[in-house]
Every structure is written in structure tokens, then in C-alpha cells.
Motif scaffolding. Structure first.
Motif, PDB file in Angstrom:
ATOM      1  N   LEU A 102       0.838  -1.197   0.000  1.00 39.56           N
ATOM      2  CA  LEU A 102       0.000   0.000   0.000  1.00 39.56           C
ATOM      3  C   LEU A 102       0.874   1.248   0.000  1.00 39.56           C
ATOM      4  O   LEU A 102       1.845   1.333   0.762  1.00 39.56           O
ATOM      5  CB  LEU A 102      -0.890   0.020   1.241  1.00 39.56           C
ATOM      6  CG  LEU A 102      -1.716   1.293   1.481  1.00 39.56           C
ATOM      7  CD1 LEU A 102      -2.811   1.448   0.437  1.00 39.56           C
ATOM      8  CD2 LEU A 102      -2.323   1.286   2.896  1.00 39.56           C
ATOM      9  N   TYR A 103       0.522   2.199  -0.856  1.00 39.56           N
ATOM     10  CA  TYR A 103       1.087   3.547  -0.760  1.00 39.56           C
ATOM     11  C   TYR A 103       0.071   4.373   0.020  1.00 39.56           C
ATOM     12  O   TYR A 103      -0.888   4.878  -0.544  1.00 39.56           O
ATOM     13  CB  TYR A 103       1.329   4.108  -2.155  1.00 39.56           C
ATOM     14  CG  TYR A 103       1.760   5.563  -2.206  1.00 39.56           C
ATOM     15  CD1 TYR A 103       2.389   6.201  -1.133  1.00 39.56           C
ATOM     16  CD2 TYR A 103       1.536   6.316  -3.355  1.00 39.56           C
ATOM     17  CE1 TYR A 103       2.775   7.529  -1.193  1.00 39.56           C
ATOM     18  CE2 TYR A 103       1.924   7.646  -3.436  1.00 39.56           C
ATOM     19  CZ  TYR A 103       2.533   8.252  -2.350  1.00 39.56           C
ATOM     20  OH  TYR A 103       2.916   9.577  -2.412  1.00 39.56           O
ATOM     21  N   PRO A 104       0.247   4.540   1.332  1.00 42.48           N
ATOM     22  CA  PRO A 104      -0.789   5.156   2.164  1.00 42.48           C
ATOM     23  C   PRO A 104      -1.114   6.594   1.777  1.00 42.48           C
ATOM     24  O   PRO A 104      -2.286   7.005   1.816  1.00 42.48           O
ATOM     25  CB  PRO A 104      -0.209   5.082   3.577  1.00 42.48           C
ATOM     26  CG  PRO A 104       0.785   3.975   3.535  1.00 42.48           C
ATOM     27  CD  PRO A 104       1.363   4.030   2.154  1.00 42.48           C
ATOM     28  N   GLY A 105      -0.105   7.382   1.423  1.00 44.11           N
ATOM     29  CA  GLY A 105      -0.376   8.768   1.063  1.00 44.11           C
ATOM     30  C   GLY A 105      -1.169   8.905  -0.218  1.00 44.11           C
ATOM     31  O   GLY A 105      -1.948   9.847  -0.390  1.00 44.11           O
ATOM     32  N   SER A 106      -0.968   7.963  -1.129  1.00 46.76           N
ATOM     33  CA  SER A 106      -1.690   7.877  -2.392  1.00 46.76           C
ATOM     34  C   SER A 106      -1.659   9.192  -3.179  1.00 46.76           C
ATOM     35  O   SER A 106      -0.767  10.019  -2.998  1.00 46.76           O
ATOM     36  CB  SER A 106      -3.108   7.382  -2.146  1.00 46.76           C
ATOM     37  OG  SER A 106      -3.109   5.988  -1.866  1.00 46.76           O
ATOM     38  N   TRP A 107      -2.642   9.381  -4.080  1.00 49.94           N
ATOM     39  CA  TRP A 107      -2.610  10.546  -4.954  1.00 49.94           C
ATOM     40  C   TRP A 107      -2.672  11.847  -4.170  1.00 49.94           C
ATOM     41  O   TRP A 107      -2.072  12.858  -4.570  1.00 49.94           O
ATOM     42  CB  TRP A 107      -3.744  10.486  -5.966  1.00 49.94           C
ATOM     43  CG  TRP A 107      -3.692  11.632  -6.927  1.00 49.94           C
ATOM     44  CD1 TRP A 107      -4.538  12.692  -7.009  1.00 49.94           C
ATOM     45  CD2 TRP A 107      -2.681  11.856  -7.926  1.00 49.94           C
ATOM     46  NE1 TRP A 107      -4.139  13.567  -7.996  1.00 49.94           N
ATOM     47  CE2 TRP A 107      -2.999  13.065  -8.582  1.00 49.94           C
ATOM     48  CE3 TRP A 107      -1.553  11.145  -8.334  1.00 49.94           C
ATOM     49  CZ2 TRP A 107      -2.229  13.582  -9.613  1.00 49.94           C
ATOM     50  CZ3 TRP A 107      -0.783  11.663  -9.366  1.00 49.94           C
ATOM     51  CH2 TRP A 107      -1.113  12.869  -9.989  1.00 49.94           C
ATOM     52  N   SER A 108      -3.376  11.857  -3.036  1.00 51.06           N
ATOM     53  CA  SER A 108      -3.506  13.100  -2.271  1.00 51.06           C
ATOM     54  C   SER A 108      -2.165  13.562  -1.720  1.00 51.06           C
ATOM     55  O   SER A 108      -1.916  14.770  -1.619  1.00 51.06           O
ATOM     56  CB  SER A 108      -4.523  12.935  -1.139  1.00 51.06           C
ATOM     57  OG  SER A 108      -4.184  11.866  -0.284  1.00 51.06           O
ATOM     58  N   GLU A 109      -1.274  12.647  -1.356  1.00 53.12           N
ATOM     59  CA  GLU A 109       0.079  13.031  -0.948  1.00 53.12           C
ATOM     60  C   GLU A 109       0.903  13.429  -2.161  1.00 53.12           C
ATOM     61  O   GLU A 109       1.597  14.447  -2.158  1.00 53.12           O
ATOM     62  CB  GLU A 109       0.759  11.879  -0.213  1.00 53.12           C
ATOM     63  CG  GLU A 109       2.181  12.209   0.233  1.00 53.12           C
ATOM     64  CD  GLU A 109       2.890  11.012   0.818  1.00 53.12           C
ATOM     65  OE1 GLU A 109       2.891  10.893   2.059  1.00 53.12           O
ATOM     66  OE2 GLU A 109       3.433  10.193   0.033  1.00 53.12           O
ATOM     67  N   TRP A 110       0.821  12.605  -3.221  1.00 51.88           N
ATOM     68  CA  TRP A 110       1.594  12.865  -4.443  1.00 51.88           C
ATOM     69  C   TRP A 110       1.265  14.251  -4.988  1.00 51.88           C
ATOM     70  O   TRP A 110       2.166  15.023  -5.356  1.00 51.88           O
ATOM     71  CB  TRP A 110       1.278  11.790  -5.466  1.00 51.88           C
ATOM     72  CG  TRP A 110       2.103  11.829  -6.712  1.00 51.88           C
ATOM     73  CD1 TRP A 110       1.889  12.577  -7.831  1.00 51.88           C
ATOM     74  CD2 TRP A 110       3.288  11.060  -6.972  1.00 51.88           C
ATOM     75  NE1 TRP A 110       2.849  12.329  -8.777  1.00 51.88           N
ATOM     76  CE2 TRP A 110       3.724  11.407  -8.288  1.00 51.88           C
ATOM     77  CE3 TRP A 110       4.009  10.121  -6.247  1.00 51.88           C
ATOM     78  CZ2 TRP A 110       4.851  10.829  -8.870  1.00 51.88           C
ATOM     79  CZ3 TRP A 110       5.126   9.547  -6.821  1.00 51.88           C
ATOM     80  CH2 TRP A 110       5.546   9.898  -8.115  1.00 51.88           C
ATOM     81  N   ALA A 111      -0.019  14.596  -5.054  1.00 49.36           N
ATOM     82  CA  ALA A 111      -0.462  15.863  -5.635  1.00 49.36           C
ATOM     83  C   ALA A 111      -0.092  17.064  -4.780  1.00 49.36           C
ATOM     84  O   ALA A 111      -0.095  18.204  -5.267  1.00 49.36           O
ATOM     85  CB  ALA A 111      -1.979  15.836  -5.853  1.00 49.36           C
ATOM     86  N   ASN A 112       0.220  16.827  -3.510  1.00 47.61           N
ATOM     87  CA  ASN A 112       0.626  17.906  -2.616  1.00 47.61           C
ATOM     88  C   ASN A 112       2.137  17.958  -2.405  1.00 47.61           C
ATOM     89  O   ASN A 112       2.607  18.702  -1.542  1.00 47.61           O
ATOM     90  CB  ASN A 112      -0.077  17.755  -1.262  1.00 47.61           C
ATOM     91  CG  ASN A 112      -1.492  18.283  -1.272  1.00 47.61           C
ATOM     92  OD1 ASN A 112      -1.713  19.494  -1.267  1.00 47.61           O
ATOM     93  ND2 ASN A 112      -2.463  17.379  -1.293  1.00 47.61           N
TER      94      ASN A 112
END
Length: 299
Positions: free
Chosen positions: A256-266
Motif C-alpha cells: 500500500l502507498y498510504p499517502g496515495s494521490w492526495s500526498e503525491w499531488a501535494n
């Protein structure tokens, strides 16, 4: 390990000498607080679990919208639900099992071995004649001691490099993957090299998971086989847990990438892909989908 339990199996286990603990994880993006729905109707003996306050550590956008809770906070929450060492646990929600899958993943991550998702959730329970009750629930405190790190996890840097040697699955809807829309996060698109595998395709029309054969076919359609490293992300790390459950049913272990798109986009400087993907692992062309009509449910 068994991922799912059917309503009929749960009826039998609740009548046994060692019934499982029930956790109601009512949650949806449009209505994250499901406590009122829980008090209106839930399976007798269930305890409400709040995704935003108990299954996440919300606060810093740079960590994503639903970063993992600390081990200490999660253990405190599990004790507040009344869990003790050795308890079997069944998690459920109102239907698609997205919130339930987050609880399933976290409990497994914390070392709880016997935790299963009620297949089809409360809707299937009621549809098969299962009883419900209303009202608030105040469980007696438990004394469970949890660990951490029992499920594989990757960070943003690992996610960026993952497509070079394995499959990075994006569990969001196709329009969000392509970057056509982005209702939640500051940037639209996907992690370059990711393969779109919408979480909704894990389920039959009645909200139950497809079985091992059907899900195995689904992931094989994407070119994945048993030797491939697989990692999953979604918008904020909640529905990605549902994909990991589906992959486990199919016989795959995924990170699992816990941060997912919301972390990536920030995160400043992260590259963004848009449009349909045309390649999978290590630049290999993706096979044409074969369709999912012949898939079989788990039960």
C-alpha cells in the motif's frame, strides 16, 4: 488467510462459543461520518469505527488526506472498541466494503491475524434476513496489544520507481486516473507508469467480491502474474485497501502507498501522467481487457 466471511457464516459464528467482535465502519467520501447511520441500524453487538478519526491521522496535507494513524493511537482506538488479544474480528460497512477494507488492512498491519470483511456488508446481511438493532453502543474497554508493520507499505519515492520493476495499480475511477476531473486534490492525473484498476471492478452487482477465479482473471487481464511485485494507491489510501483485499483473494500480496494521490499531488516536483495508460510493468504493452461478465463471486 481468509479475507471474507458471508452473512450465513457470520450467523453461525455469532452463535458459537467464541463469537467474533463486530466493527461497523460506515464511511463514504460524500458522508464520512457514519455514526448517525450506525445508531439508526447496525448488526447486534457491533461497535462503530470512525475512519477519519480512528483509522487515519488527518491534519497535514503533505501526508495525504488519510495518512495512517500512529501505532499508539490505533492501539488506543482498538482498545476503545473493546478488542482483546486473540479476538476474531469481522468488519463491515453499508455496502461496497471500502471503509471495512481500511479497517481490515490496518488490523492486519497491526498484527491481528483473524480479521475478515463481511462480504456485501450490511446490505447483504439485511437482505439475507440478518437481525439489526438501533441505538448507541458503549463497549467495555479492551486490552489488546498491537504490533505494526505486518503488511507491506511504500512511500512516494518507492511509488515513483515501482513501475520500473512491478505493477503500480491506481484504484481510482478512470476519469480521475486520466485527469479528466479531480474533485478532491489540487492536481489531476496519475503517477506516471501506473495502471488503472478501478476498485469498483472488484465487486459484482450485489456488492460482493468476485471470487478467487474471477479476481485472478481480472488481474491477469492487466498482465499481472504471481512473480510480479504489486503496489496500490488510490485517492487517499482508503479504497486502495479494498484493492489489496481483492488481490489477496486472488492470491497476490500487494503493498500500500498510504499517502496515495492526495500526498503525491501535494508534493512539489512530482511528475503527473494524464490520459489512458498504454504500458504496464517495464514498458510492456497492456493486454486488451477480456471483460468481467463470467467472474464468480466468493460465496
Amino acid at each position: 488467510m481468509t479475507v471474507l466471511i458471508s452473512p450465513s457464516e457470520l450467523v453461525d459464528e455469532l452463535a458459537s462459543s467464541a463469537p467474533p467482535r463486530l466493527l461497523d465502519v460506515r464511511w463514504a467520501l460524500a458522508q464520512p461520518d457514519g455514526h448517525a447511520d450506525f445508531e439508526a441500524s447496525h448488526i447486534p453487538g457491533a461497535v462503530y469505527v470512525d475512519v477519519d478519526t480512528e483509522l487515519a491521522d488527518i491534519g497535514d496535507p503533505a501526508r495525504g488526506r488519510h495518512p495512517l494513524p500512529t501505532p499508539e493511537a490505533f492501539q488506543a482506538a482498538a482498545r476503545a472498541w473493546g478488542l482483546d488479544d486473540g479476538d476474531a474480528v469481522v468488519v463491515y460497512d453499508a455496502g461496497p466494503s471500502y471503509g471495512a477494507a481500511r479497517a481490515w488492512w490496518l488490523l492486519r498491519h497491526a498484527g491481528v491475524h483473524d480479521v475478515r470483511i463481511l462480504d456485501g456488508g450490511l446490505a447483504e446481511w439485511v437482505g439475507e434476513g440478518g437481525p439489526v438493532e438501533a441505538g448507541a453502543v458503549e463497549p467495555r474497554p479492551g486490552a489488546i496489544t498491537l504490533g505494526w508493520g505486518h503488511m507491506p507499505v511504500i512511500d512516494g519515492d518507492a511509488a515513483a520507481a515501482w513501475p520500473e520493476h512491478g505493477f503500480l495499480l491506481d484504484a481510482r475511477a478512470p476519469e480521475r486516473f486520466r485527469g479528466d476531473i479531480e474533485p478532491m486534490d489540487p492536481v489531476a492525473g496519475h503517477i506516471p507508469g501506473a495502471v488503472n484498476a478501478p476498485t469498483s471492478d472488484n465487486l459484482a452487482e450485489d456488492g460482493r467480491f468476485y471470487g478467487r477465479g474471477g479476481l485472478g482473471e481480472r488481474f491477469a487481464d492487466l498482465g499481472i502474474d504471481a512473480s510480479d511485485p504489486v503496489a496500490v494507491y488510490c485517492g487517499s489510501g482508503v479504497t486502495a485497501a479494498h484493492e489489496i483485499a481483492a488481490l489477496e483473494i486472488a492470491g497476490f500480496r500487494a503493498a500500500l502507498y498510504p499517502g496515495s494521490w492526495s500526498e503525491w499531488a501535494n508534493t512539489p516536483g512530482r511528475p503527473v501522467g494524464t490520459g489512458e495508460q498504454s504500458v504496464g510493468r517495464m514498458g510492456h504493452p497492456l493486454p486488451h481487457p477480456k471483460g468481467h461478465v463470467a467472474r464468480q463471486q466468493a460465496h
